[in-house]
Write an enzyme that holds these catalytic residues in place. Structure first.
Site, PDB file in Angstrom:
ATOM      1  N   GLY A 135      20.844  86.307  47.720  1.00  0.00           N
ATOM      2  CA  GLY A 135      20.222  84.767  48.466  1.00  0.00           C
ATOM      3  C   GLY A 135      19.048  85.103  49.556  1.00  0.00           C
ATOM      4  CG  ASP A 189      23.636  82.859  37.925  1.00  0.00           C
ATOM      5  OD1 ASP A 189      24.180  82.809  38.917  1.00  0.00           O
ATOM      6  OD2 ASP A 189      24.642  82.513  36.705  1.00  0.00           O
ATOM      7  CB  ALA A 190      23.217  86.052  42.862  1.00  0.00           C
ATOM      8  CE1 TYR A 214      27.414  71.423  56.499  1.00  0.00           C
ATOM      9  CE2 TYR A 214      29.204  73.038  56.267  1.00  0.00           C
ATOM     10  CZ  TYR A 214      27.946  72.742  56.047  1.00  0.00           C
ATOM     11  OH  TYR A 214      26.906  73.367  55.415  1.00  0.00           O
TER      12      TYR A 214
END
Length: 393
Positions: free
Chosen positions: A48, A111-112, A235
C-alpha cells in the site's frame, strides 16, 4: 490537457501529474531536512505504497535512511483521454526521485490481497534484495477477494450494537446536518473484519517467512486509527473498529508464527488526517476540520510525513520505544490527549450550519483533500497544458 479537479462526493476522479510530483518532492524535502540517524531499515517492503501514510513510509525509508524500497499498489495508468490515479503519479514521481539519488525503487501494480501478487513480490525480493528487514502494511480497500475461496467480502461503515445519530458535514452541499446510522448486523461486521482486519497482513508475513525472504529481527507494522469519544461510535466502536481490533490479534499471531526469526510486529496508531479513506467515513470530515483548527492553533498539527518520520525515529528505530497496553506504537497523542480533545468537544457542541466555517478549518481540510490528487499546490501552474502520460521506469 489542462487538468482541473473533478470532485464527486468524497473522491476526486482525476489527478494532476505535476501536482503529485510536487507532493512527493515536498515530502522528500521534509525528510531530508530531519537528519535522521543512520540506524534504520535497509530493505523495505511497503504494501500500500502509493498514497497517504504508505507513501510517506516509503519516502522516509528511502530518503531518510537510504533504504532499498519495493512497493505494492493498485493504481490505474493514464491514457490520452483520462488521467492516471494520484497513486500512479505519486509512484512515478517517487521512482524518478529515488533513481536520481541512486536508490533502488521498484513497484508491483496489482491486487495486494491476491496470492499471485504475493508470489511476484517474493520472486522479486529473491532476485534483487535477498531479504527484507521492514514490512509496512498500509492497505485501505472497500473489498477483498479471499485468495483461498474466491469469495468477495465488502466492508461497511456502520456502528455496532445500536443506531447512532450525530453531526456530520456534507462536503458536496456545504451543509452541517445530523446523520442517522443503523447498526451493522453480524454478517456486515464479519465482512468488514475480513477486508480491513489483520488476516491479509498475517498472510503476507506468513508467506514471506515461509519463502525465506524475511531477515532475522525483521520489523513489521500495520497502521490504524483509534480516536477518542467523538469518533468512537463510527470508528473505534463500529465495524471499522472491530476490523482494527483484529490487527492486534494478527500482530501476536505473526510474532508467534515467526518467532524463530524474532520478528517484531506492532500496530501503529496514527492521528486523523485527510485521506481518501477518511473522507468516505461519516463524521470524519467535520471532526477533522475541527481538529485542524485546534491543533494548528496549538502548533501541534502534523501531516502524513511528519507522523511517519516521528514513527520511524521515535518508535520503530528507537532504543526503547514506548508502547501502550496492547503493544501498539502510539503517534496519536498530540490529538487524543485530554486537553486537545476538550477544546475539540467545545467546538463540536457549538458547530452548526451557521458557524461551521468560522469554527472549523475547512479551508485546510479542503486544501489537503485537493492535495491528495495533486491539486492546490503552490508553485504549480494549473492553467498549463500537461501531458497526462507518465511511465514508471
Amino acid at each position: 490537457m489542462v487538468i482541473k479537479p473533478k470532485v464527486r462526493g468524497f473522491i476526486c476522479t482525476n489527478a494532476h501529474p505535476v501536482g503529485c510530483a510536487k507532493s512527493v518532492e515536498n515530502q522528500i524535502a521534509y525528510v531530508e531536512s530531519q537528519s535522521l540517524e543512520q540506524t534504520g531499515p535497509k530493505n523495505v517492503l511497503v504494501i500500500g505504497c502509493s498514497t497517504g501514510y504508505g507513501l510517506a513510509s516509503r519516502i522516509t525509508s528511502a530518503f531518510g535512511y537510504g533504504a532499498n524500497t519495493l512497493g505494492i499498489c493498485f493504481e490505474k495508468a493514464p491514457n490520452e483521454r483520462k488521467t492516471g490515479t494520484a497513486g500512479f503519479y505519486n509512484t512515478a514521481a517517487f521512482h524518478e526521485q529515488a533513481q536520481a539519488k541512486g536508490l533502488y525503487a521498484k513497484s508491483i501494480n496489482g491486487d495486494a490481497f491476491s496470492d499471485e501478487i504475493k508470489q511476484q513480490t517474493i520472486d522479486l525480493i529473491k532476485q534483487d534484495l535477498g531479504q527484507i528487514d521492514l514490512v509496512i502494511y498500509s492497505l485501505a480497500s472497500p473489498r477483498r477477494t479471499d485468495p483461498e475461496t474466491g469469495e468477495v467480502y465488502k466492508s461497511t461503515l456502520k456502528p455496532v450494537g445500536s443506531a447512532y445519530t450525530t453531526k456530520t458535514y456534507d462536503t458536496d452541499k456545504d451543509m452541517v446536518h445530523e446523520v442517522n446510522l443503523e447498526p451493522a448486523n453480524e454478517d456486515e461486521i464479519a465482512q468488514t473484519v475480513k477486508v480491513m482486519g489483520g488476516e491479509d497482513w498475517e498472510r503476507w508475513m506468513s508467506q514471506l517467512g515461509a519463502a525465506g525472504v524475511l531477515s532475522e529481527n525483521c520489523k513489521t507494522t500495520a497502521y490504524t486509527y483509534i480516536g477518542k469519544e467523538l469518533t468512537w461510535p463510527i470508528y473505534g466502536q463500529a465495524t471499522i473498529g472491530k476490523a482494527k481490533e483484529d490487527l492486534d490479534r494478527a500482530a501476536k499471531a505473526i510474532m508467534s508464527e515467526l518467532s524463530s526469526l524474532a520478528v517484531q510486529a506492532n500496530v501503529s496508531s496514527l492521528k486523523a488526517l485527510v485521506t481518501q479513506a477518511s473522507s468516505a467515513i461519516p463524521v470524519m470530515p467535520l471532526y477533522i476540520s475541527l481538529i485542524y483548527k485546534v491543533m494548528k492553533q496549538e502548533g501541534t498539527h502534523q501531516g502524513c510525513i511528519e507522523q511517519i518520520v516521528g514513527l520511524f525515529d521515535q518508535r520503530l528505530y528507537a532504543a526503547s520505544p514506548p508502547t501502550d497496553d496492547m503493544n501498539r506504537y502510539r503517534m496519536d497523542g498530540i490529538e487524543t490527549n485530554e486537553a486537545t480533545q476538550a477544546k475539540i468537544k467545545v467546538l463540536w457542541d457549538k458547530v452548526s450550519q451557521d458557524n461551521f466555517h468560522e469554527l472549523s478549518d475547512y479551508a485546510g481540510y479542503h486544501s489537503d483533500f485537493l492535495n491528495l490528487f495533486g491539486f492546490a499546490f503552490e508553485g504549480v501552474d494549473y492553467e498549463v497544458d500537461v501531458d497526462p502520460i507518465v511511465h514508471w521506469s
